[in-house]
Design an enzyme around this catalytic site. Structure first.
Site: not given
Length: 681
Positions: A34, A94, A203, A254, A440, A479, A618
């Site tokens: 991508l 990340h 994230h 998130s 994290e 974490y 694209t």
């Protein structure tokens, strides 16, 4: 003023057949592109004493110890003692959509099919090249810092763990995520814009684990928008302005702002176990704000970009003062932490708890484990004991209340499964302290760490320091939750591998670094035990690269499905070619461009490239067939505002041809769609 240099280099690596790093989902294997992945490097030098600090943010899942050791080895052979363990920070954005396989510890081999040389090489070379470019373009300039609040871009994905922190601590904050973005603006002495670094905690998982296209997710999209704006008229990935959107204490944060829902029934699963009445935990997934994952990536990335742009334009607080940096290696499985005058606790040998296997609402686990497990399960324990050996009583007791699924610190075949030796590092640029953390940190862990470091600077007479956390630096250790969050044993806690006192140990260690910087005693810090560099052979389950072949009466680059003759903006132009394995190209050239979109200019009777494979508009899909055959489909999602005119899409590949049993060559080829017209709406 300082001397400043910025650089950007491709670090994409192979885009096919390589497991993507992040969700630990063995089915998530690269099948195209991508957008390209970049390493972005920033060098600051104090002209007074020639001290330097290097900050690199790379579009990868995390920096592994293997990557760091190899990068520093290369820098040493090029630049001698200029770039070292202490003054080079390597941070990963990340993204969960980059190629894996660049780790030397065994645990990471399971989901990324071993150590994958082309993947490791692309990252190491890309990082080094970005530093080379910055090094070659040093000029006098100034730094400005600014901070502001980003709205509508994050949620806490373990809110029940966050609530384990004391009410008095929580009451000091207005939110269960850190909404603050810190940006550093770089200009040369003529006011010419050089670059920007942004630190913000979220994230990059707007693209979910069904995605198979390599990309840099929401943070990469923010970089893309900023660089496209500043490098006017240039193709994506080109131009001198460099904008890095770096990670921070994103452990429990998130971007999927609609929150968790049961995929099968549509009801909320925002409960302590993140589980659904029908189908259990595997059905509980968080949704982003968009109509699909591509749209969510765009929305979140754009939010982050717009705030960074606003802070950048208004930045007026200048960063001044000397540079310093401190680094040490620490055996994190054996740190004694003085909680107070009478109480000392210890960290543990690394181990992962049951909820590690549950995954999160951003990417669920494969076996219907649930989060918040404080009990083991005899069935899984039995399998583990058979395959991997039972954890020792000492490790079990040390990690309580975590039920241990994998006692990785006691697993050494064929190499250790997890690191013991971990980097702790702080670099100070005048009033800005960059705390480079190896994993994290959750929201509250990050707040405690920043506060402790700031207090340490204050105490030793270096007041008013701006402290930022740079995440996923130098070595990956999963974490770091607070002691209180650890008790709930959700995913983040189960993945706090050095036990309940991990955060306290890091706070003690980083305070030591801050004190050394503030009191100018960095030279007295212990270097610590050097991390191992394992002699890893070609241990990989990635299929060998076979010779490419074509169907009867076809050649590479032939069009199998043609574009339409006419499109409008917001439509998708799509063409399918007889293709070849993209790995045949990656192993040939690090910065191979797989596609171009070209516009016809009548006056000069020539075609001009308007998009490349780094463009977010694209998409390059590779589909493997039988007997070495494959197809490539290229999509161009025509953006609003595209100039009407005549266009075509080109595919650039390499096919692998066997010359003999031992020798093969990569041969370049290309394919071109028919011309098509884009009409005004």
């Amino acid at each position: 003023s300082y001397l400043l240099g910025v650089g950007r280099a491709d670090c994409t690596g192979p885009v096919a057949e390589i497991p993507l790093m992040g969700y630990a989902n063995p089915d998530q294997v690269g099948g195209g592109l991508l957008t390209r992945l970049y390493s972005r490097a920033f060098i600051v030098e104090d002209p007074v004493d020639s001290r330097r600090v290097v900050f690199v943010s790379a579009d990868i899942g995390m920096v592994s110890q293997r990557v760091r050791l190899e990068v520093l080895e290369k820098l040493k052979s090029k630049y001698g003692n200029l770039y070292r363990q202490d003054n080079v920070i390597l941070s990963g954005t990340h993204t969960h959509s980059g190629p894996g396989g660049y780790f030397q510890y065994t645990l990471f081999w399971i989901t990324s099919k071993g150590l994958i040389r082309p993947s490791l090489k692309a990252i190491v070379n890309g990082i080094v090249k970005s530093i080379d470019i910055a090094h070659q373009n040093m000029k006098r300039g100034r730094l400005f810092i600014n901070r502001g609040t980003v709205e509508n871009s994050q949620i806490n994905r373990s809110p029940f763990s966050y609530l384990e922190n004391t009410a008095s601590e929580r009451s000091r904050y207005s939110s269960n995520t850190d909404k603050e973005m810190v940006i550093l603006k770089m200009v040369d002495r003529n006011g010419e814009e050089l670059g920007l670094i942004s630190w913000f905690a979220v994230h990059p998982v707007s693209m979910n684990h069904t995605n198979q296209l390599v990309n840099s997710d929401n943070m990469g999209y923010a970089s893309y928008l900023f660089e496209q704006e500043k490098n006017k008229g240039m193709l994506p990935g080109e131009g001198s302005f460099v904008a890095a959107f770096a990670s921070s204490n994103l452990g429990d944060v998130s971007p999927n702002t609609k929150g968790p829902f049961c995929v099968n029934t549509g009801e909320s699963c925002n409960n302590p176990q993140s589980t659904c009445p029908v189908g259990g935990a595997t059905m509980c997934m968080a949704m982003g704000p968009g109509s699909d994952m591509f749209d969510s990536t765009r929305i979140i990335g754009q939010n982050i970009y717009l705030k960074a742009r606003e802070l950048y334009e208004k930045a007026s607080q200048e960063v001044k003062g000397p540079l310093s940096s401190a680094h040490r290696w620490v055996n994190m499985s054996d740190v004694s932490v003085e909680l107070n005058a009478t109480h000392t606790v210890k960290t543990c040998k690394p181990a992962l708890g049951y909820s590690f296997a549950a995954g999160t609402i951003d990417g669920v686990g494969a076996f219907n484990f649930t989060q918040g497990s404080v009990e083991g399960d005899p069935f899984w324990d039995g399998i583990r004991d058979q395959l991997l050996g039972e954890p020792s009583n000492e490790t079990k007791a040390c990690h309580k209340p975590k039920p241990i699924l994998f006692s990785t610190g006691e697993m050494t075949w064929p190499h250790p499964w997890h690191p013991d030796i971990v980097d702790v590092q702080i670099a100070a640029i005048g009033s800005l302290a960059i705390v480079a953390v190896p994993g994290e940190f959750t929201t509250m862990s990050g707040r405690r760490l920043r506060e402790a470091v700031k207090r340490e600077f204050d105490f030793h007479g270096t007041a008013r320091m701006d402290v930022v956390i740079a995440g996923l630096c130098n070595v990956y250790t999963h974490y770091i939750t607070t002691y209180e969050e650890y008790q709930a044993q959700r995913y983040e806690a189960a993945s706090t591998i050095y036990g309940p006192h991990t955060l306290s140990a890091y706070i003690q260690l980083y305070r030591g670094l801050a004190k050394a910087i503030a009191t100018n005693t960095v030279q007295d810090l212990p270097r610590g035990p050097e991390p191992p560099l394992f002699n890893v052979g070609n241990l990989t389950l990635v299929p060998a690269l076979a010779a490419d072949s074509v169907p009867a009466n076809k050649t590479f680059g032939d069009v199998l499905q043609e574009v339409r003759q006419q499109y409008r903006a917001r439509e998708v132009a799509e063409v399918t070619f007889v293709g070849a394995n993209p790995r045949s190209s990656a192993e040939n050239a690090t910065e191979h461009n797989f596609l171009t979109v070209e516009r016809y200019t009548r006056t000069s009777d020539s075609w001009h490239v308007v998009q490349n494979d780094a463009s977010w508009d694209t998409r390059f899909y590779w589909t493997k067939g039988l007997f070495g055959r494959s197809n490539v489909t290229i999509e161009w999602h025509i953006p609003p505002g595209t100039e009407p005119g005549v266009y075509r899409i080109r595919y650039l590949g390499h096919y692998k041809k066997k010359l003999s049993v031992t020798h093969s060559v990569s041969i370049p080829f290309e394919g071109t769609s028919s011309a098509f017209e884009i009409t005004a709406l």
